[in-house]
Design a protein around this motif. Structure first.
Motif, PDB file in Angstrom:
ATOM      1  N   LEU A  58       3.571  -6.913 -10.069  1.00 25.62           N
ATOM      2  CA  LEU A  58       3.050  -7.602  -8.843  1.00 25.62           C
ATOM      3  C   LEU A  58       3.541  -8.869  -8.816  1.00 25.62           C
ATOM      4  O   LEU A  58       3.987  -9.557  -9.716  1.00 25.62           O
ATOM      5  CB  LEU A  58       1.433  -7.532  -9.242  1.00 25.62           C
ATOM      6  N   ARG A  59       3.773  -9.339  -7.401  1.00 28.80           N
ATOM      7  CA  ARG A  59       4.282 -10.621  -7.461  1.00 28.80           C
ATOM      8  C   ARG A  59       3.154 -11.401  -6.162  1.00 28.80           C
ATOM      9  O   ARG A  59       2.765 -10.647  -5.321  1.00 28.80           O
ATOM     10  CB  ARG A  59       5.522 -10.638  -6.236  1.00 28.80           C
ATOM     11  N   PHE A  60       2.781 -12.498  -6.787  1.00 26.04           N
ATOM     12  CA  PHE A  60       1.574 -13.237  -6.172  1.00 26.04           C
ATOM     13  C   PHE A  60       1.911 -14.478  -5.012  1.00 26.04           C
ATOM     14  O   PHE A  60       3.069 -14.774  -5.183  1.00 26.04           O
ATOM     15  CB  PHE A  60       0.595 -13.850  -7.045  1.00 26.04           C
TER      16      PHE A  60
ATOM     17  N   MET B 188       1.277  -4.683 -15.131  1.00 28.73           N
ATOM     18  CA  MET B 188      -0.087  -4.218 -15.671  1.00 28.73           C
ATOM     19  C   MET B 188       0.295  -2.425 -15.709  1.00 28.73           C
ATOM     20  O   MET B 188       0.728  -2.046 -14.935  1.00 28.73           O
ATOM     21  CB  MET B 188      -1.052  -4.449 -14.770  1.00 28.73           C
ATOM     22  N   MET B 189      -0.364  -1.920 -16.750  1.00 25.32           N
ATOM     23  CA  MET B 189      -0.539  -0.685 -16.852  1.00 25.32           C
ATOM     24  C   MET B 189      -1.851  -0.087 -17.045  1.00 25.32           C
ATOM     25  O   MET B 189      -2.684  -0.517 -17.769  1.00 25.32           O
ATOM     26  CB  MET B 189       0.481  -0.069 -18.212  1.00 25.32           C
TER      27      MET B 189
ATOM     28  N   GLU C 266       0.637  -1.335  -0.058  1.00 26.30           N
ATOM     29  CA  GLU C 266      -0.077   0.117  -0.061  1.00 26.30           C
ATOM     30  C   GLU C 266       0.849   1.299  -0.063  1.00 26.30           C
ATOM     31  O   GLU C 266       1.774   1.123   0.578  1.00 26.30           O
ATOM     32  CB  GLU C 266      -0.856   0.014   1.254  1.00 26.30           C
ATOM     33  N   PRO C 267       0.411   2.381  -0.719  1.00 23.53           N
ATOM     34  CA  PRO C 267       1.271   3.677  -0.596  1.00 23.53           C
ATOM     35  C   PRO C 267       1.331   4.195   0.874  1.00 23.53           C
ATOM     36  O   PRO C 267       0.468   3.822   1.621  1.00 23.53           O
ATOM     37  CB  PRO C 267       0.502   4.560  -1.538  1.00 23.53           C
TER      38      PRO C 267
ATOM     39  N   ARG D 120       4.828  -2.926  -6.851  1.00 18.95           N
ATOM     40  CA  ARG D 120       5.393  -1.595  -7.065  1.00 18.95           C
ATOM     41  C   ARG D 120       4.377  -0.922  -7.783  1.00 18.95           C
ATOM     42  O   ARG D 120       3.790  -1.622  -8.881  1.00 18.95           O
ATOM     43  CB  ARG D 120       6.705  -1.643  -7.737  1.00 18.95           C
ATOM     44  N   LEU D 121       4.308   0.397  -7.592  1.00 17.00           N
ATOM     45  CA  LEU D 121       3.401   1.137  -8.490  1.00 17.00           C
ATOM     46  C   LEU D 121       4.078   2.369  -8.691  1.00 17.00           C
ATOM     47  O   LEU D 121       4.642   3.402  -7.964  1.00 17.00           O
ATOM     48  CB  LEU D 121       2.074   1.596  -7.822  1.00 17.00           C
TER      49      LEU D 121
END
Length: 151
Positions: free
Chosen positions: A35-37, A101-102, A11-12, A135-136
């Protein structure tokens, strides 16, 4: 947490959110997600969303995307790219991401509207159950350099 334990980002932080707003991004914003699941989704924080049988983190993330898309589109956004990840070609050899994902949003304000939407937040537990690290990176468009221009 010991020094050897990896740090996960899910989360940010309040500070990161403040810096995002202070960037005053103009125009469309593209959010690059890495993303890592989890092997098995962990719904312990959101048992009300848990499926009747154990599912993988990737499956839980698919539920998150299905839930999220209507709210994303309602606030001016959409998925530009969704792809399987893996190890880096350039980057740390021991680091991998399961999915890239973008997401394109019409503006930073529309992103913030989406991120605080009650309907969206009701299904956020699928993402929490799915993701072990992320990461975002918010990106703003820039013009291509003029062909042949010299610095």
């Amino acid at each position: 947490m010991t020094r050897a334990d990896p740090i996960s980002y899910l989360e940010p932080t309040q500070e990161a959110g403040r810096r995002f707003v202070q960037r005053n991004l103009a125009g469309p914003v593209v959010m690059l997600n890495l993303l890592r699941f989890r092997g098995v989704a962990d719904y312990s924080d959101h048992p009300e969303l848990a499926p009747s049988r154990p599912i993988s983190g990737a499956e839980a993330f698919n539920l998150y995307v299905e839930h999220t898309l209507p709210f994303l589109r309602e606030t001016g956004g959409d998925i530009l790219f969704l792809g399987h990840g893996g190890p880096f070609l350039i980057g740390p050899a021991d680091e991998h991401w399961d999915l890239a994902m973008m997401i394109r949003q019409a503006s930073a304000a529309s992103f913030l509207s989406f991120a605080s939407h009650k309907g969206y937040l009701a299904g956020l537990g699928h993402r929490t159950a799915a993701v072990t690290d992320s990461r975002l990176l918010p990106l703003s468009e820039m013009a291509l350099p003029a062909a042949g221009a010299r610095p």
